[in-house]
Write an enzyme that holds these catalytic residues in place. Structure first.
Site, PDB file in Angstrom:
ATOM      1  N   GLU A  55      55.001  -4.851 -27.942  1.00  0.00           N
ATOM      2  CA  GLU A  55      55.458  -3.934 -26.892  1.00  0.00           C
ATOM      3  C   GLU A  55      55.720  -2.540 -27.474  1.00  0.00           C
ATOM      4  OE1 GLU A  55      59.155  -4.926 -24.920  1.00  0.00           O
ATOM      5  OE2 GLU A  55      58.572  -3.752 -23.176  1.00  0.00           O
TER       6      GLU A  55
ATOM      7  N   ASP B 228      49.155  -7.222 -13.791  1.00  0.00           N
ATOM      8  CA  ASP B 228      48.156  -8.139 -14.335  1.00  0.00           C
ATOM      9  C   ASP B 228      48.472  -8.489 -15.786  1.00  0.00           C
ATOM     10  OD1 ASP B 228      45.914  -9.670 -14.516  1.00  0.00           O
ATOM     11  OD2 ASP B 228      44.495  -8.010 -14.607  1.00  0.00           O
TER      12      ASP B 228
ATOM     13  N   LYS C 143      51.021 -14.338  -9.832  1.00  0.00           N
ATOM     14  CA  LYS C 143      51.153 -13.878 -11.227  1.00  0.00           C
ATOM     15  C   LYS C 143      52.593 -13.438 -11.482  1.00  0.00           C
ATOM     16  CE  LYS C 143      46.390 -12.540 -12.160  1.00  0.00           C
ATOM     17  NZ  LYS C 143      45.439 -11.687 -12.875  1.00  0.00           N
TER      18      LYS C 143
ATOM     19  N   GLU D  68      45.179 -11.703 -22.939  1.00  0.00           N
ATOM     20  CA  GLU D  68      44.240 -10.664 -22.506  1.00  0.00           C
ATOM     21  C   GLU D  68      44.734  -9.248 -22.808  1.00  0.00           C
ATOM     22  OE1 GLU D  68      43.192 -11.031 -18.399  1.00  0.00           O
ATOM     23  OE2 GLU D  68      42.184  -9.090 -18.339  1.00  0.00           O
TER      24      GLU D  68
ATOM     25  N   GLU E  78      38.980  -9.223  -6.110  1.00  0.00           N
ATOM     26  CA  GLU E  78      38.019  -8.678  -7.068  1.00  0.00           C
ATOM     27  C   GLU E  78      36.588  -9.103  -6.729  1.00  0.00           C
ATOM     28  OE1 GLU E  78      39.735  -9.830 -10.904  1.00  0.00           O
ATOM     29  OE2 GLU E  78      40.886  -7.973 -10.902  1.00  0.00           O
TER      30      GLU E  78
ATOM     31  N   ARG F 268      45.504 -18.423  -4.935  1.00  0.00           N
ATOM     32  CA  ARG F 268      46.047 -17.329  -5.754  1.00  0.00           C
ATOM     33  C   ARG F 268      46.369 -16.086  -4.920  1.00  0.00           C
ATOM     34  NH1 ARG F 268      42.709 -15.375  -9.914  1.00  0.00           N
ATOM     35  NH2 ARG F 268      44.327 -15.275 -11.487  1.00  0.00           N
TER      36      ARG F 268
ATOM     37  N   LYS G  97      40.418 -18.562  -5.781  1.00  0.00           N
ATOM     38  CA  LYS G  97      40.546 -17.103  -5.856  1.00  0.00           C
ATOM     39  C   LYS G  97      39.682 -16.558  -4.727  1.00  0.00           C
ATOM     40  CE  LYS G  97      39.497 -13.131  -8.867  1.00  0.00           C
ATOM     41  NZ  LYS G  97      39.374 -12.632 -10.242  1.00  0.00           N
TER      42      LYS G  97
ATOM     43  N   TRP H 202      40.206   0.694 -10.075  1.00  0.00           N
ATOM     44  CA  TRP H 202      41.078  -0.480 -10.166  1.00  0.00           C
ATOM     45  C   TRP H 202      42.534  -0.089  -9.925  1.00  0.00           C
ATOM     46  CZ3 TRP H 202      38.580  -5.083 -10.512  1.00  0.00           C
ATOM     47  CH2 TRP H 202      37.255  -5.025 -10.926  1.00  0.00           C
TER      48      TRP H 202
END
Ligand code: GCU
Length: 658
Positions: free
Chosen positions: A490, A344, A339, A372, A265, A298, A261, A520
């Site tokens: 959902e 995310d 991803k 998450e 971030e 990544r 990575k 972010w």
């Protein structure tokens, strides 16, 4: 109290004590030993039969057949005899696990069992990425602490082996044990201090056909080597990595490679030195190439310090913008790990457009089974129906088969360095995954990575039966809960593909504006006029990262699928969806339905209380109870927020707070 065996339960089916199973094998070595051990566990448990190795005539013959894929197998079973062939030991071991699984699912005696299968894995790499830290904590871990690390030490014990068994039994062949966010302590994993323990772990993994990988810090030459920089174009840095790689493969023969990575971030990376991701990845790739190592790089790279006022900066565009210009510049042993979506791991996102863009670069997909953003293993959320949809999405690349499944498996461009990874959901909780039902994601991910045509419903049913036995009411009830769980989640969380609306930092629970006005950079931008983000030409122009006709399909609000419509468009609350409902009515209806579904999960579980082991029932009951209450919070907070802001009442006059 000991921890559970998850789906490797092998309950007694028929007592055939006294009859031995004779096994002959053309395979030798640690994997062959594991296969025999598994046969012993399986036949011992299901039939009380002992297993003996023989040289000649056998009940189970494990044979080498070079014509079969080394990770595939061909089995013929009938009349108490099995012939299992494979081109390699891994395929043979997978065949053994499948045989035992099929026997358990059959529920009957070995003599009455007949089964045939000829299969090979869809994906070359089938990988778990653990985000475990050296202090024993797990980033985004919801199942207790790490069983790989404790107090800055590597842990190797019985659980290491049990983890390897479970993981291998579903066809996973590679594991990264440490967090992608490598901090100081973990940098030292590639040093003498840890090789000994890592070697022990690696041997256990290898006996189950699993390659060990590590996440590394791009700045390791500075942190470990005392260099003043980690510039990938600096000869001293290149040399440091070459020597490091040599050392690693000497200490850990058969090591897989690195997951990186970088420039993401706040992590260090090549940008510091004005270099590209290709410069960074290739430098590492050259260092590990002599040993057959791979670099998994990544693509989760975006500006996480953006100004919310600037509506032109659009986070979902970032991976494509960063990596498309580099297509074709990466070495053969570099794999870009992307991803599944451009955001995310939200409950719903479009597929990351980079999959349809890169044509000359190895790529693999990164899913997350650690939930998450999907309930953190406190809510049940079985993700295989979602992953399967992602894999089926056609990225419309002209001239090649281009479903995501084709692209990540190497089918589109004929490459081998590719596959599927998932951020893992395990920890040292008794049941491994916190929520007993969350183990279905671990199991399911492996099964789907091996066979991308597998039906998520079949996988769920199979997992329930292996874990909780074959009572029809139990199987039907738990399978139904699993299959309804992602749709329910959902419904009661963020609507129509918009994502987020979670508490910042911990990403749990409703906070509609949690990520508004935020660096972010993820926004719903709701006002009294409407909500959503316009991502067509009149907005951020994200749509144009997709190939036609996908680009137009998303860009045109009339063709954009309802479930993603607020991801791609900014719409008034009165906009009518293809379903015939207005946006606001859809929000109200789905939130009432979702919370009702969650309530239903609890009562369904209660109806089978006496058919389940007490401890598992209690654990699930506690979680489903919490989910039911928490889903009401979600429902009421989202509904109230949009009721207040839109000033439009629910057509059905249900209770919405003011
Ligand atoms: C998310 C997650 C982080 C993680 C990151 C990643 O942002 O919240 O914890 O580090 O993804 O995938 O690297």
């Amino acid at each position: 109290m000991t921890y559970t065996n998850c789906w490797l339960t092998y309950p007694l089916l028929v007592d055939e004590t006294g009859k031995t199973i004779a096994v002959s094998s053309e395979f030798t070595g640690p994997v062959a030993d594991s296969a025999l051990e598994e046969l012993k566990a399986g036949f011992g448990g299901m039939y009380r039969r002992s297993v003996a190795s023989v040289a000649g005539e056998a009940d189970i013959a494990l044979k080498k057949n070079e014509k079969i894929h080394p990770e595939g197998y061909r089995v013929t079973a009938g009349n108490g005899k099995v012939v299992l062939e494979s081109g390699g030991e891994r395929g043979m071991l997978y065949g053994v696990f499948s045989l035992l699984r099929q026997l358990q699912l059959s529920g009957g005696s070995f003599n009455d069992f007949s089964w045939q299968q000829d299969t090979a894995p869809a994906n070359p790499l089938r990988m778990l990425n653990h985000w475990d830290n050296m202090d024993g904590s797990i980033e985004r871990g919801y199942s207790g602490s790490s069983f790989f690390f404790e107090n800055e030490e590597v842990v190797v014990n019985q659980r290491t082996k049990d983890y390897a068994r479970l993981t291998s039994s579903v066809g996973i062949n590679a594991v990264v044990i440490n967090n992608v966010n490598v901090v100081k302590a973990a940098s030292w994993l590639i040093s003498d201090r840890y090789y000994g323990k890592l070697r022990q772990m690696q041997e256990i993994f290898a006996a189950y056909g699993i390659d060990l990988y590590l996440s590394i810090n791009f700045a390791a030459p500075m942190e470990l080597g005392g260099l003043t920089l980690s510039d990938p174009c600096d000869p001293g840095v290149q040399q440091w990595w070459k020597e490091k790689a040599k050392e690693i493969w000497q200490k850990l023969p058969g090591f897989g490679g690195f997951l990186v990575k970088a420039d993401s971030e706040g992590r260090p990376g090549p940008f510091t030195y004005g270099r590209t991701h290709a410069d960074g990845a290739n430098m590492l790739a050259d260092a590990v190439a002599p040993f057959g190592g791979k670099i998994i790089w990544r693509c989760f790279v975006y500006n996480c310090r953006q100004d919310w006022r600037d509506a032109k900066i659009d986070r979902p565009k970032a991976a494509y913008d960063n990596f498309m210009p580099l297509d074709g510049q990466f070495r053969d042993n570099v794999i870009l790990q992307i991803k599944n979506g451009p955001m995310d791991f939200q409950v719903r996102e479009p597929v990351a457009p980079l999959f349809g863009g890169l044509k000359h670069t190895n790529m693999m997909i990164e899913f997350q089974i650690a939930q998450e953003y999907t309930g953190q293993q406190r809510h049940v959320c079985y993700l295989m129906p979602w992953f399967r949809q992602v894999l089926e999405q056609d990225m419309c690349v002209p001239g090649v088969p281009s479903r995501v499944a084709d692209l990540v498996s190497g089918r589109s461009y004929g490459n081998q360095n590719c596959g599927m990874a998932a951020v893992a959901n395990t920890g040292n909780d008794l049941n491994w995954t916190g929520h007993d039902l969350a183990a279905a994601n671990w199991y399911g991910f492996g099964r789907l990575a091996y066979d991308m045509t597998a039906d998520p419903l079949d996988i769920a049913r199979e997992w329930v039966q292996l874990t909780f036995g074959s009572n029809a009411q139990v199987v039907d009830t738990l399978t139904a809960i699993l299959m309804d769980s992602w749709p329910a989640y959902e419904k009661y969380t963020s609507p129509l593909g918009i994502g987020w609306m979670v508490s910042p930092n911990n990403h749990y629970g409703p906070s509609v504006d949690g990520y508004e006005y935020d660096r972010w950079g993820t926004y719903h931008r709701a006002s009294h006029r409407g909500l959503g983000v316009e991502r067509g030409r009149t907005g951020t122009d994200y749509c144009r990262q997709y190939n036609e006709p996908l680009c137009s399909l998303y860009e045109n609000v009339d063709t954009c699928p309802d479930e993603l419509v607020l991801f791609f468009h900014r719409l008034p609350y009165t906009h009518r969806l293809k379903s015939g409902k207005t946006v606001i009515q859809h929000i109200y209806d789905t939130h009432f339905e979702g919370a009702e579904m969650a309530e239903g999960f609890l009562s369904k579980l209660e109806a089978i209380k006496n058919l389940l082991p007490e401890d598992a029932y209690d654990r699930m009951h506690q979680r489903l109870q919490h989910q039911m209450e928490h889903s009401k919070d979600w429902r009421d907070i989202i509904n109230t927020y949009f009721h207040r802001i839109s000033d439009i009442d629910d057509e059905q006059g249900r209770k919405i707070y003011d």
